[in-house]
Every structure is written in C-alpha cells, then in structure tokens.
Design an enzyme around this catalytic site. Structure first.
Site, short mmCIF file in Angstrom:
data_model
loop_
_atom_site.label_atom_id
_atom_site.label_comp_id
_atom_site.label_asym_id
_atom_site.label_seq_id
_atom_site.Cartn_x
_atom_site.Cartn_y
_atom_site.Cartn_z
N ASP A 1 -43.69 -54.37 -17.22
CA ASP A 1 -44.41 -53.21 -17.75
C ASP A 1 -45.91 -53.35 -17.53
OD1 ASP A 1 -41.88 -52.72 -18.60
OD2 ASP A 1 -42.37 -52.41 -20.70
N ASP B 1 -44.69 -60.16 -14.73
CA ASP B 1 -44.35 -59.25 -15.82
C ASP B 1 -43.93 -57.92 -15.19
OD1 ASP B 1 -44.31 -58.03 -18.41
OD2 ASP B 1 -46.31 -57.25 -18.01
#
Length: 409
Positions: free
Chosen positions: A194, A192
């Site tokens: 963020d 991922d």
C-alpha cells in the site's frame, strides 16, 4: 619485451599521462594506442568519457627508453591529434596513480532536476568527511537525473550519515552503499504494498464499498505515522467492513493502481536475476493477485475472513504487522539463499521501519517523516523504478529489458 614479461612500474619509474580532447568519432582510442605502440610502451591505466559528443581520453603509460624517445613520442602524438582536429596534452611524472584510501562506497544522487548547487553541496560534504571522489558516472537522465560517485578514504556509515543530513537540507535523494563485489550481486528486494507498490491503501478501497472510507482513512493515517499500534488499528478498521459481500474482493482488485514505474522495476530486477517479494499489512485477497500478475517470488499479507459469502469483520492467521514484516524479510531471504546484507527493503509507513532497518539497504519511498529519518536512504519522486539506480543499474540496462519485454502497461 614480450607480453608475458611486462615492465615493473615502481613509484619512481618515469611515466607519461597522455590526454586527448575533442569531438568524438569512431577510431580515436584505437588511433591513439596505435600511435603509442610504435614506442613499445606498457599501458598502466586508461580513462575515457564522452559527454555531449566530446571525448576526454587519458592514458597513463610507461615512458619510452632511449635518448630523444620521449620528445619523438610527444611530436608524434601531437601530429596525430592535429590531423584529427583534436587537442593533446602530455604530462611527465613518476609511478602509477596513488592508491585509493581505505573505505570505499558508491554514492548515488537522484535529482529532479539535479542542480549545480546540489551537486556542489554533496561533493563538499564528501570532502568534509575525508572522502575522495575517484570517479563519477551518470546512471540515468530520466525520469530523474541519477549520478553515481565512487568514493574512497572514508567509511560507509559516517559518510551515509553525513550525506543523509545534507540531502534533507538541499532536497535531493542520496543513497550510500559499501563498494565491493556485492554491489552488483544478485539480491532480494522486498516491498511494502500500500502506497509503495500500489498507489492505494487497500483497506480504504474496501471501506469505500462499505461507506466508511473517512473513518478508515483517519485510522490508517494515524497508524502509518506511528501514532497508533498497528494490530489494534487493523482490527478496528477491519471490523468496519463486516457484512460486505465477498464479491467486493474482485471489484477492489480491479481498482488497484500500480505506482508509476512498478512494472519496470520488477521486470528489470527479474530479468537481471533478482528475486522480488512483497509484504503487506493489507490482505492476501489482493497480494496473491499481484504476485501472479507481476511474477513475484514471495508475497505475504493478512487474510480477511469470509463466512457465508460475507466479510466477517475479522482477519485470520498470523498478523503481518511491523515486527511481522521484518520476520518475513528474514524468512524470504533464507528461502532465497540470500544473506540479509544483500536484501533491499522498500516502504513508506511506520510499520515498515523494522523491515527497513533489518535489510542491507532500507529505502523510504515517498515516506512519512518518521520513516525518512530512520531509513538508509529516501526516494521522494513518484517513480518506483528510480530504486534501480540506487542498485547501480543504469537507464540503458532498463531500456534493454523494456525493449526485450515490450513496453510496460
């Protein structure tokens, strides 16, 4: 007896366990086996460890034949050890080591610090599952203490479940993976972005320029905690950005802060032949730049629509949501030619759960409680490169890469 015709060691064959202790120095191992060589022995097993300058060297060898040969060997080894101010112990027995039990796993424990109490709890829980600790090896001493236990006698899945419970109670991070050739095979790592690869939520950086940061942050928090449907929350948040000048994209790119250890993680993986990708519920306007900057193999995210130099408040193309991240993991694995069992996914939010569950190893990185409970393992220290230790990569290997490439910035 020639080297091509070794003695056959049976369970009943007499053997000797030779143990040497003392201050380490060059030549001890060669000296011991040179001493033993005079008795025409076969070496069955060797273990050696050096801790804070003290050596423990164990050699399992066949017992010498002939009357008085064992006594002479004992006297010779003790005399050699005393000449070097070492201690020697020789134990008579029969046969080789007992076979390791079926079901073998690597258990990696991360502590910041790693206390004796925590280590005792992990070891006791391994024993309670029927497992035996065959070997312990330190992977790193900073920025965390990382040790790896080689465990046999119990299957990986029940061991992982038991240790996950124990780890949550005592506050350490534990990863359990099946042993075998694949433990160090080339893999695909998908992260991922963020709050994982970077410290920020990209949409909040855009929102700060639009003057709606608090509204967006509230919706983001609820979506990452699993309280809101991600796609609905994405459209709602992006709508608040309508009218922003597209020049904001360049400003946001400069504001993005990599997570500590991110460069080290990626550089080390790439140098060791791994493939690395990112999937994000954020925006290609940022992930494409990260892909180029960090030399990533794969990147996919949502795309902000820009019309006449302004953000329209809409996204275009396929939405990268919770299901989309898992789908992209599978796509990247197929393109990389890596079995799904050899993939590692890293994330922090509820929209990462499908990806974490689909991967061979799912790592919750400083994650929300719902994610920590569902992932294979959790890392709760602020250094992304600690994930390397879960893969069995040592700090020394990391430093070799950093030395070759120059320090991370």
């Amino acid at each position: 007896m020639s080297a091509s015709q070794p003695r056959q060691t049976t369970d009943a064959a007499p053997t000797l366990l030779v143990k040497i202790f003392g201050k380490d120095r060059p030549g001890i191992t060669a000296g011991l086996f040179d001493t033993l060589a005079a008795y025409s022995l076969d070496v069955i097993d060797i273990e050696q460890v050096v801790t804070r300058g003290r050596i423990v060297l164990c050699a399992l060898v066949t017992s010498p034949g002939g009357d008085g040969a064992e006594g002479a060997l004992r006297a010779t080894v003790h005399s050699w050890a005393e000449s070097l101010k070492l201690q020697a112990e020789i134990i008579s027995g029969t046969g080789d080591n007992r076979p390791r039990g079926s079901g073998r796993s690597h258990v990696t424990v991360l502590g910041h610090p790693l206390s004796a109490e925590s280590t005792a709890a992990i070891a006791a829980r391994i024993t309670s599952t029927g497992g035996n600790i065959d070997r312990i090896f330190r992977l790193a001493k900073y920025p965390v203490t990382a040790v790896e236990f080689a465990v046999s006698g119990t299957e990986t899945e029940p061991l992982r479940t038991a240790l996950a419970t124990e780890a949550a109670e005592i506050g350490v991070d534990v990863a359990v993976v099946s042993a075998g050739l694949h433990h160090r095979a080339q893999r695909l790592i998908v992260m991922d972005v963020d709050s994982t690869l970077i410290q920020d939520e990209v949409i909040e950086l855009f929102a700060a320029h639009a003057g709606c940061e608090e509204q967006v942050a509230e919706v983001t928090a609820r979506a990452m905690a699993g309280e809101l449907d991600f796609e609905q929350s994405l459209h709602a948040r992006v709508a608040l950005l309508a009218g922003l000048d597209s020049s904001v994209v360049d400003k946001v790119r400069t504001e993005v802060r990599l997570t500590p250890g991110a460069r080290t993680l990626i550089r080390t993986l790439k140098r060791l032949g791994y493939q690395v990708g990112v999937v994000s519920g954020g925006f290609t306007q940022v992930t494409d730049a990260l892909k180029e900057q960090l030399g990533l193999d794969f990147a996919s995210a949502n795309t902000l629509e820009i019309v006449d130099g302004k953000l329209s408040g809409r996204v275009v193309g396929e939405i990268v949501d919770r299901a989309g991240k898992a789908r992209l993991l599978r796509r990247f694995a197929a393109e990389a030619g890596v079995p799904l069992s050899q993939t590692v996914a890293i994330g922090d939010g509820a929209n990462d759960l499908d990806m974490l569950n689909a991967a061979g190893l799912g790592v919750a990185f400083n994650a929300k409680p719902v994610v920590r409970r569902a992932a294979d393992t959790a890392v709760n220290v602020p250094f992304l490169d600690t994930v390397l230790y879960l893969l069995g990569i040592t700090r020394e290997e990391v430093e070799e890469v950093e030395g070759a490439e120059g320090p991370s910035v």
